[in-house]
Every structure is written in C-alpha cells, then in structure tokens.
Design a protein around this motif. Sequence first.
Motif, PDB file in Angstrom:
ATOM      1  N   LEU A 434       0.815  -1.209   0.000  1.00 43.28           N
ATOM      2  CA  LEU A 434       0.000   0.000   0.000  1.00 43.28           C
ATOM      3  C   LEU A 434       0.849   1.258   0.000  1.00 43.28           C
ATOM      4  O   LEU A 434       0.388   2.321  -0.423  1.00 43.28           O
ATOM      5  CB  LEU A 434      -0.937   0.010   1.213  1.00 43.28           C
ATOM      6  CG  LEU A 434      -1.989  -1.100   1.281  1.00 43.28           C
ATOM      7  CD1 LEU A 434      -2.907  -0.877   2.471  1.00 43.28           C
ATOM      8  CD2 LEU A 434      -2.796  -1.187  -0.001  1.00 43.28           C
ATOM      9  N   SER A 435       2.101   1.167   0.466  1.00 47.58           N
ATOM     10  CA  SER A 435       2.965   2.349   0.503  1.00 47.58           C
ATOM     11  C   SER A 435       3.406   2.779  -0.888  1.00 47.58           C
ATOM     12  O   SER A 435       3.987   3.861  -1.044  1.00 47.58           O
ATOM     13  CB  SER A 435       4.196   2.070   1.373  1.00 47.58           C
ATOM     14  OG  SER A 435       5.109   1.214   0.713  1.00 47.58           O
ATOM     15  N   LYS A 436       3.145   1.954  -1.903  1.00 47.75           N
ATOM     16  CA  LYS A 436       3.512   2.293  -3.276  1.00 47.75           C
ATOM     17  C   LYS A 436       2.416   3.104  -3.968  1.00 47.75           C
ATOM     18  O   LYS A 436       2.583   3.495  -5.131  1.00 47.75           O
ATOM     19  CB  LYS A 436       3.811   1.027  -4.082  1.00 47.75           C
ATOM     20  CG  LYS A 436       4.831   0.098  -3.417  1.00 47.75           C
ATOM     21  CD  LYS A 436       6.108   0.824  -3.020  1.00 47.75           C
ATOM     22  CE  LYS A 436       7.042  -0.070  -2.230  1.00 47.75           C
ATOM     23  NZ  LYS A 436       8.198   0.678  -1.671  1.00 47.75           N
ATOM     24  N   ILE A 437       1.315   3.341  -3.270  1.00 52.48           N
ATOM     25  CA  ILE A 437       0.219   4.144  -3.832  1.00 52.48           C
ATOM     26  C   ILE A 437       0.284   5.517  -3.177  1.00 52.48           C
ATOM     27  O   ILE A 437      -0.078   5.673  -2.004  1.00 52.48           O
ATOM     28  CB  ILE A 437      -1.139   3.471  -3.582  1.00 52.48           C
ATOM     29  CG1 ILE A 437      -1.144   2.061  -4.178  1.00 52.48           C
ATOM     30  CG2 ILE A 437      -2.279   4.304  -4.170  1.00 52.48           C
ATOM     31  CD1 ILE A 437      -2.356   1.231  -3.818  1.00 52.48           C
ATOM     32  N   PRO A 438       0.769   6.546  -3.878  1.00 49.70           N
ATOM     33  CA  PRO A 438       1.010   7.851  -3.254  1.00 49.70           C
ATOM     34  C   PRO A 438      -0.200   8.430  -2.537  1.00 49.70           C
ATOM     35  O   PRO A 438      -0.061   9.025  -1.459  1.00 49.70           O
ATOM     36  CB  PRO A 438       1.444   8.730  -4.434  1.00 49.70           C
ATOM     37  CG  PRO A 438       2.033   7.770  -5.413  1.00 49.70           C
ATOM     38  CD  PRO A 438       1.211   6.523  -5.285  1.00 49.70           C
ATOM     39  N   ALA A 439      -1.385   8.270  -3.102  1.00 45.67           N
ATOM     40  CA  ALA A 439      -2.576   8.859  -2.473  1.00 45.67           C
ATOM     41  C   ALA A 439      -2.841   8.251  -1.106  1.00 45.67           C
ATOM     42  O   ALA A 439      -3.300   8.947  -0.187  1.00 45.67           O
ATOM     43  CB  ALA A 439      -3.790   8.664  -3.382  1.00 45.67           C
ATOM     44  N   ILE A 440      -2.549   6.973  -0.935  1.00 46.42           N
ATOM     45  CA  ILE A 440      -2.755   6.325   0.364  1.00 46.42           C
ATOM     46  C   ILE A 440      -1.779   6.876   1.393  1.00 46.42           C
ATOM     47  O   ILE A 440      -2.156   7.175   2.535  1.00 46.42           O
ATOM     48  CB  ILE A 440      -2.619   4.796   0.219  1.00 46.42           C
ATOM     49  CG1 ILE A 440      -3.807   4.244  -0.583  1.00 46.42           C
ATOM     50  CG2 ILE A 440      -2.524   4.125   1.589  1.00 46.42           C
ATOM     51  CD1 ILE A 440      -3.777   2.750  -0.801  1.00 46.42           C
ATOM     52  N   VAL A 441      -0.520   7.044   1.009  1.00 47.13           N
ATOM     53  CA  VAL A 441       0.475   7.581   1.951  1.00 47.13           C
ATOM     54  C   VAL A 441       0.148   9.035   2.281  1.00 47.13           C
ATOM     55  O   VAL A 441       0.349   9.484   3.413  1.00 47.13           O
ATOM     56  CB  VAL A 441       1.894   7.451   1.374  1.00 47.13           C
ATOM     57  CG1 VAL A 441       2.924   7.910   2.405  1.00 47.13           C
ATOM     58  CG2 VAL A 441       2.177   6.008   0.973  1.00 47.13           C
ATOM     59  N   GLN A 442      -0.369   9.786   1.303  1.00 48.36           N
ATOM     60  CA  GLN A 442      -0.744  11.180   1.574  1.00 48.36           C
ATOM     61  C   GLN A 442      -1.861  11.257   2.602  1.00 48.36           C
ATOM     62  O   GLN A 442      -1.832  12.103   3.509  1.00 48.36           O
ATOM     63  CB  GLN A 442      -1.179  11.865   0.277  1.00 48.36           C
ATOM     64  CG  GLN A 442      -1.463  13.358   0.430  1.00 48.36           C
ATOM     65  CD  GLN A 442      -0.232  14.119   0.873  1.00 48.36           C
ATOM     66  OE1 GLN A 442       0.771  14.148   0.168  1.00 48.36           O
ATOM     67  NE2 GLN A 442      -0.282  14.726   2.052  1.00 48.36           N
ATOM     68  N   ILE A 443      -2.847  10.390   2.491  1.00 49.32           N
ATOM     69  CA  ILE A 443      -3.926  10.370   3.486  1.00 49.32           C
ATOM     70  C   ILE A 443      -3.369  10.008   4.860  1.00 49.32           C
ATOM     71  O   ILE A 443      -3.755  10.598   5.877  1.00 49.32           O
ATOM     72  CB  ILE A 443      -5.040   9.395   3.046  1.00 49.32           C
ATOM     73  CG1 ILE A 443      -5.809   9.979   1.864  1.00 49.32           C
ATOM     74  CG2 ILE A 443      -5.986   9.079   4.210  1.00 49.32           C
ATOM     75  CD1 ILE A 443      -6.837   9.043   1.270  1.00 49.32           C
ATOM     76  N   LEU A 444      -2.426   9.069   4.902  1.00 46.82           N
ATOM     77  CA  LEU A 444      -1.812   8.701   6.175  1.00 46.82           C
ATOM     78  C   LEU A 444      -1.111   9.908   6.798  1.00 46.82           C
ATOM     79  O   LEU A 444      -1.252  10.170   8.001  1.00 46.82           O
ATOM     80  CB  LEU A 444      -0.829   7.551   5.967  1.00 46.82           C
ATOM     81  CG  LEU A 444      -0.089   7.056   7.210  1.00 46.82           C
ATOM     82  CD1 LEU A 444      -1.063   6.504   8.240  1.00 46.82           C
ATOM     83  CD2 LEU A 444       0.944   5.989   6.837  1.00 46.82           C
ATOM     84  N   ALA A 445      -0.360  10.660   5.998  1.00 50.25           N
ATOM     85  CA  ALA A 445       0.318  11.852   6.507  1.00 50.25           C
ATOM     86  C   ALA A 445      -0.693  12.878   7.007  1.00 50.25           C
ATOM     87  O   ALA A 445      -0.497  13.510   8.055  1.00 50.25           O
ATOM     88  CB  ALA A 445       1.196  12.460   5.414  1.00 50.25           C
ATOM     89  N   ASN A 446      -1.795  13.031   6.289  1.00 47.31           N
ATOM     90  CA  ASN A 446      -2.820  13.987   6.701  1.00 47.31           C
ATOM     91  C   ASN A 446      -3.461  13.592   8.029  1.00 47.31           C
ATOM     92  O   ASN A 446      -3.721  14.439   8.881  1.00 47.31           O
ATOM     93  CB  ASN A 446      -3.893  14.104   5.623  1.00 47.31           C
ATOM     94  CG  ASN A 446      -3.403  14.828   4.380  1.00 47.31           C
ATOM     95  OD1 ASN A 446      -2.393  15.528   4.418  1.00 47.31           O
ATOM     96  ND2 ASN A 446      -4.105  14.644   3.271  1.00 47.31           N
ATOM     97  N   VAL A 447      -3.735  12.324   8.202  1.00 52.76           N
ATOM     98  CA  VAL A 447      -4.371  11.849   9.440  1.00 52.76           C
ATOM     99  C   VAL A 447      -3.402  11.918  10.615  1.00 52.76           C
ATOM    100  O   VAL A 447      -3.776  12.321  11.725  1.00 52.76           O
ATOM    101  CB  VAL A 447      -4.918  10.418   9.248  1.00 52.76           C
ATOM    102  CG1 VAL A 447      -5.328   9.812  10.583  1.00 52.76           C
ATOM    103  CG2 VAL A 447      -6.104  10.432   8.286  1.00 52.76           C
ATOM    104  N   LEU A 448      -2.145  11.529  10.388  1.00 54.18           N
ATOM    105  CA  LEU A 448      -1.153  11.573  11.461  1.00 54.18           C
ATOM    106  C   LEU A 448      -0.729  13.000  11.780  1.00 54.18           C
ATOM    107  O   LEU A 448      -0.247  13.282  12.881  1.00 54.18           O
ATOM    108  CB  LEU A 448       0.078  10.745  11.086  1.00 54.18           C
ATOM    109  CG  LEU A 448      -0.102   9.227  10.948  1.00 54.18           C
ATOM    110  CD1 LEU A 448       1.221   8.575  10.574  1.00 54.18           C
ATOM    111  CD2 LEU A 448      -0.658   8.618  12.222  1.00 54.18           C
ATOM    112  N   GLY A 449      -0.855  13.878  10.803  1.00 50.69           N
ATOM    113  CA  GLY A 449      -0.444  15.258  11.009  1.00 50.69           C
ATOM    114  C   GLY A 449       1.059  15.424  11.062  1.00 50.69           C
ATOM    115  O   GLY A 449       1.577  16.330  11.721  1.00 50.69           O
TER     116      GLY A 449
END
Length: 517
Positions: A434-449
């Motif tokens: 899942l880390s190879k899908i940029p949009a998924i990692v971006q959402i993770l960064a947004n949620v973690l802040g």
Amino acid sequence: MKPLVIGLDFGTESARALLLDLDSGLELAVAVEPYPHGVLTHRLPSGQPLPELWALHHPADYLQVSQVLLQKMRFEAYKSDGEIVGLGIDTTASSPLPTDALGTPLALKEGFEHQPHAYLKLWKHHAAEPYAQAINLAHPGFLQMYGGTTSAEWSLAKAWQVLEEAPEVWEATARWIEVGDWLVWQFTGQEVRSSCQAGYKAHWQPTGYPEAAQLRALRPGLESWLDKLAWPHPVGQKAGGLSQAWAQHTGLPAGIPVATASIDAHAAVLGVGVQESGVLVAILGTSSCHLTLSRAATPVPGIAGIVADGILPGLYGYECGQPASGDMLAWWVRTLAWAGQVPENQIFEQLNLELAQRTARPSGLLALDWWNGCRTPLMNASLKGALSGLDLATDPPQIYQALIEATALGTRWVKETLERAVGSLPRVVVTGGLSKIPAIVQILANVLGCEVEASSTSHASARGAALYAAMAAGFPLPPAPPAHSFIPNSMAYLDLYPSYRSLAEYFGFVQTKEVRN
C-alpha cells in the motif's frame, strides 16, 4: 570481488530471493517462486478434506523453492562479478511444524501423510482460536509483555490444538519449530532458534519460556511443549555455515554464514534502514504491522509484543498491528467486481486514480478498520468493521477512501499507544504494497499530522533478511534505500480522529468489555 548477500523471504503464497550488493546497497536481482502446493485450506495433497479455518503448508515446498531461488541468485552473482558471503532468512510467523528429532517434518514421514496436524500450520491458521481463548481467560502471568492476550495465530495455541485433537501426532513430535528456524536447521545442519520467532510467537522472554507449572495449570500435559523447543539466539548472529549438501544443491560456497531467522515484518525494519529508537515503521500490506525500537521494556495494554533482541541486538522491539488493511480494500474491490463483472485490477486502478483527486478532503464517511478484528489496542479478534455516514449520494470511491482513512486512523491510535510506552515517535517510515500508492500515503500523513517517509525498496523484508546475513558475516551495512517524503496538505483530516475514537468507544470498548465479562 564485491561482497554480496542473499535474503530469502518466505511469504504466504510464494518465496522471494534478493541479491544485495554490500558496497553500493543496490538490489542486484530479485526472483520469486510460488509454492507448488499453495496454501492448503480445503484438502491435503492426499485428498484428505480440511475443516474450516485451517491454513497449512507442505514443508517440502520450502526446500524446493529454496533450491531454485538460491541457484538463481548464484547465477546472478556470477553475472555481476560478485562473491556471495552470507544468507539470511525471514518467514511468516507463527508458522510452526512438528518434526522428529532429526528435523524431518512428520508430514513427510510414512503414516502421517493423511494427518492434517502433521503439516505446517501457517500463520493464518485460525482453527486454534478456542485454545487461544482458553489461555486468555486464564490470564497467565507470561502474557504481560503481550498486551495480556495471546492469539490463535501463535505457537502455544496451535500446539495445544495438536495435543488435544491429534495426541498421536503430538507424541511423535520431538521438535515443535517455526519454519524459519527449521530452514536454518536444514541449511546448516544445526538447530538454532531465533529470539525474534520465539519472543513474538512463543512467549519467550530473557527469563525463559512460560513455566511448566503455568502450562500444566492450563491443561495437564501442555508443559510437554517446552520439551520440543530450544533456547533462542539474537537476530543478526551466525547460526552456522551453509552445509556441504546445500552447497552442492545450489552452487553456493560451503560454509558461508547463515543468519538466525527473523519474522518477515520485523526484518523490514532493518530493510528500510531503521536501526534506532524514535521511529515508527509501518508495513502496510494485506494487514499492517507497526514496529519500533527502544532501550527499555515498558508493557502497555494493546501492545502485542515486546522482545529483547527481537529486531536488533541490544534493543527491545515493540510490535503492534491491524489485522486488515489491504484486505479491506480487496473486499470492496471484489464486491464491485462481482456487481459489475469487471476485472479486479481494473477496479483497483480506477479507484486509485479517483482517490488521487480527492486526498485534499476527507471522504465524508467514517469507518472502523476491524474487518478482521482489532489487534491494537483492543486485542479483540471478534470485533467487526463499521461504516457510518452513508446516504443515497455515496459513491464507490467514497467508500474506498473511507476504508483507507480507517487504516490511517487506526495507525494513529497505534502510534499513540506505542508512544505511551516508548515516548515520542517523531519519524514515520512506511513500506509494503500500500505504501507504493502515493494517495494512500498522503492520506496517512494527513491523518497523522506529520511527515511520512515511503521507502523506495519494494522488498523490505527480503532486504532486511540480506542485511542480517551481512551482520552475521561481519560486514558493515550499506546506506539505507532512499525514501519519498509526504507532508500533510490538509488540516481537515485532523477532525476525523476524535469522531473515530468516539465510534470506537462504543463499538470497541463496550463490546470488548461484554465479551471479556
């Protein structure tokens, strides 16, 4: 000649080999081999049917794919003018098998080919759940470093199942051994267990395994499990040299160091280049595993395992997890594929393209990531997922995004749980499919802040296994693979977390309390 090491990564459906250049850190070659018998969930090769919730492997498959993969790596090493100086192994866990005193799996011995309990029980074999629950209800003291619970996926519950349901198999079992440790035994001729395998999956701590009296209190005779184990050794150590027989099978030099085995997710920590505390490493795949390092052991409810020398020598490795991440997305894709008669890969591609256009704003839905229970922090495998906020305007990409948000929100809860034990975790590194899908990692960064680093290696576990081989051979480790950084680009996601925790408060804490009472 440049020094090269091999990492063998044994997964659920296939095994992978990686050839690593220790001078440059470059991954020179990768090869994959599926297991000839696949995952045995319905019947044995003999035709013997299997009950529900069973998941087995044929032990001979590991030897067959190992020979093929090692031969391929030898050929790649020859092409690159390099010298193979070590071999490392990681496997799924807990995936134990019963053997005789010489290490021959019972499944390969005459008279046991029709006996399911003689085969390797794969990590996702869940038929031992009643035995895991019996252990948890007894609240034995040896669960202190495991969040107070064990799992049907772990060694003791699976051993109890064999003892109870197939006593003749248990009687014939001289060694009960994780498949990673068994492979080390096959390659070197020496039974050398790993603190990673034993610590996270067999409740081993520096003081030892659970006491015989504790096991006897659970079930008379269960203490015989201890006689079939062995004292483990830290990861990164030399377990032995490659035997002459395996050298002849593969063309590799006899005597090269074979490292003690590790668990696949735990090897990924070293694979992405993390060797220090203060970092959260998340392996985002079908499920998610969250790992960090510390110089102290501080038990906190919800942390699934704390083990000395379990990930790196001299440090405690902390393990948490989410049982469903990619599996939730696959469930939704299968549902859409069934409804529309469209190939699943096309649906994944469509959803990810749509997701890339939506990451600046939340989905408007709220999901609980418990499609396969909750591991951290509630430690309750019976919990179910939830999806809230649906209306007649909800579209399929919204639901897909909500499931991804749920994984990210669950990761934030895991991070906060770990921080209660080890202090601040200012750095987050992710790897896995899942880390190879940029949009998924971006959402993770947004949620973690916070910033999230996505490692560039596509084979973190195999790379980690290769690096353990380098440690065992006495070579310095090469630089970490580069990573791509994702910075939060939307503050709107931060408002989701309180709502997620409120939903979890009812569907998680209330139901968990009712189940445990």
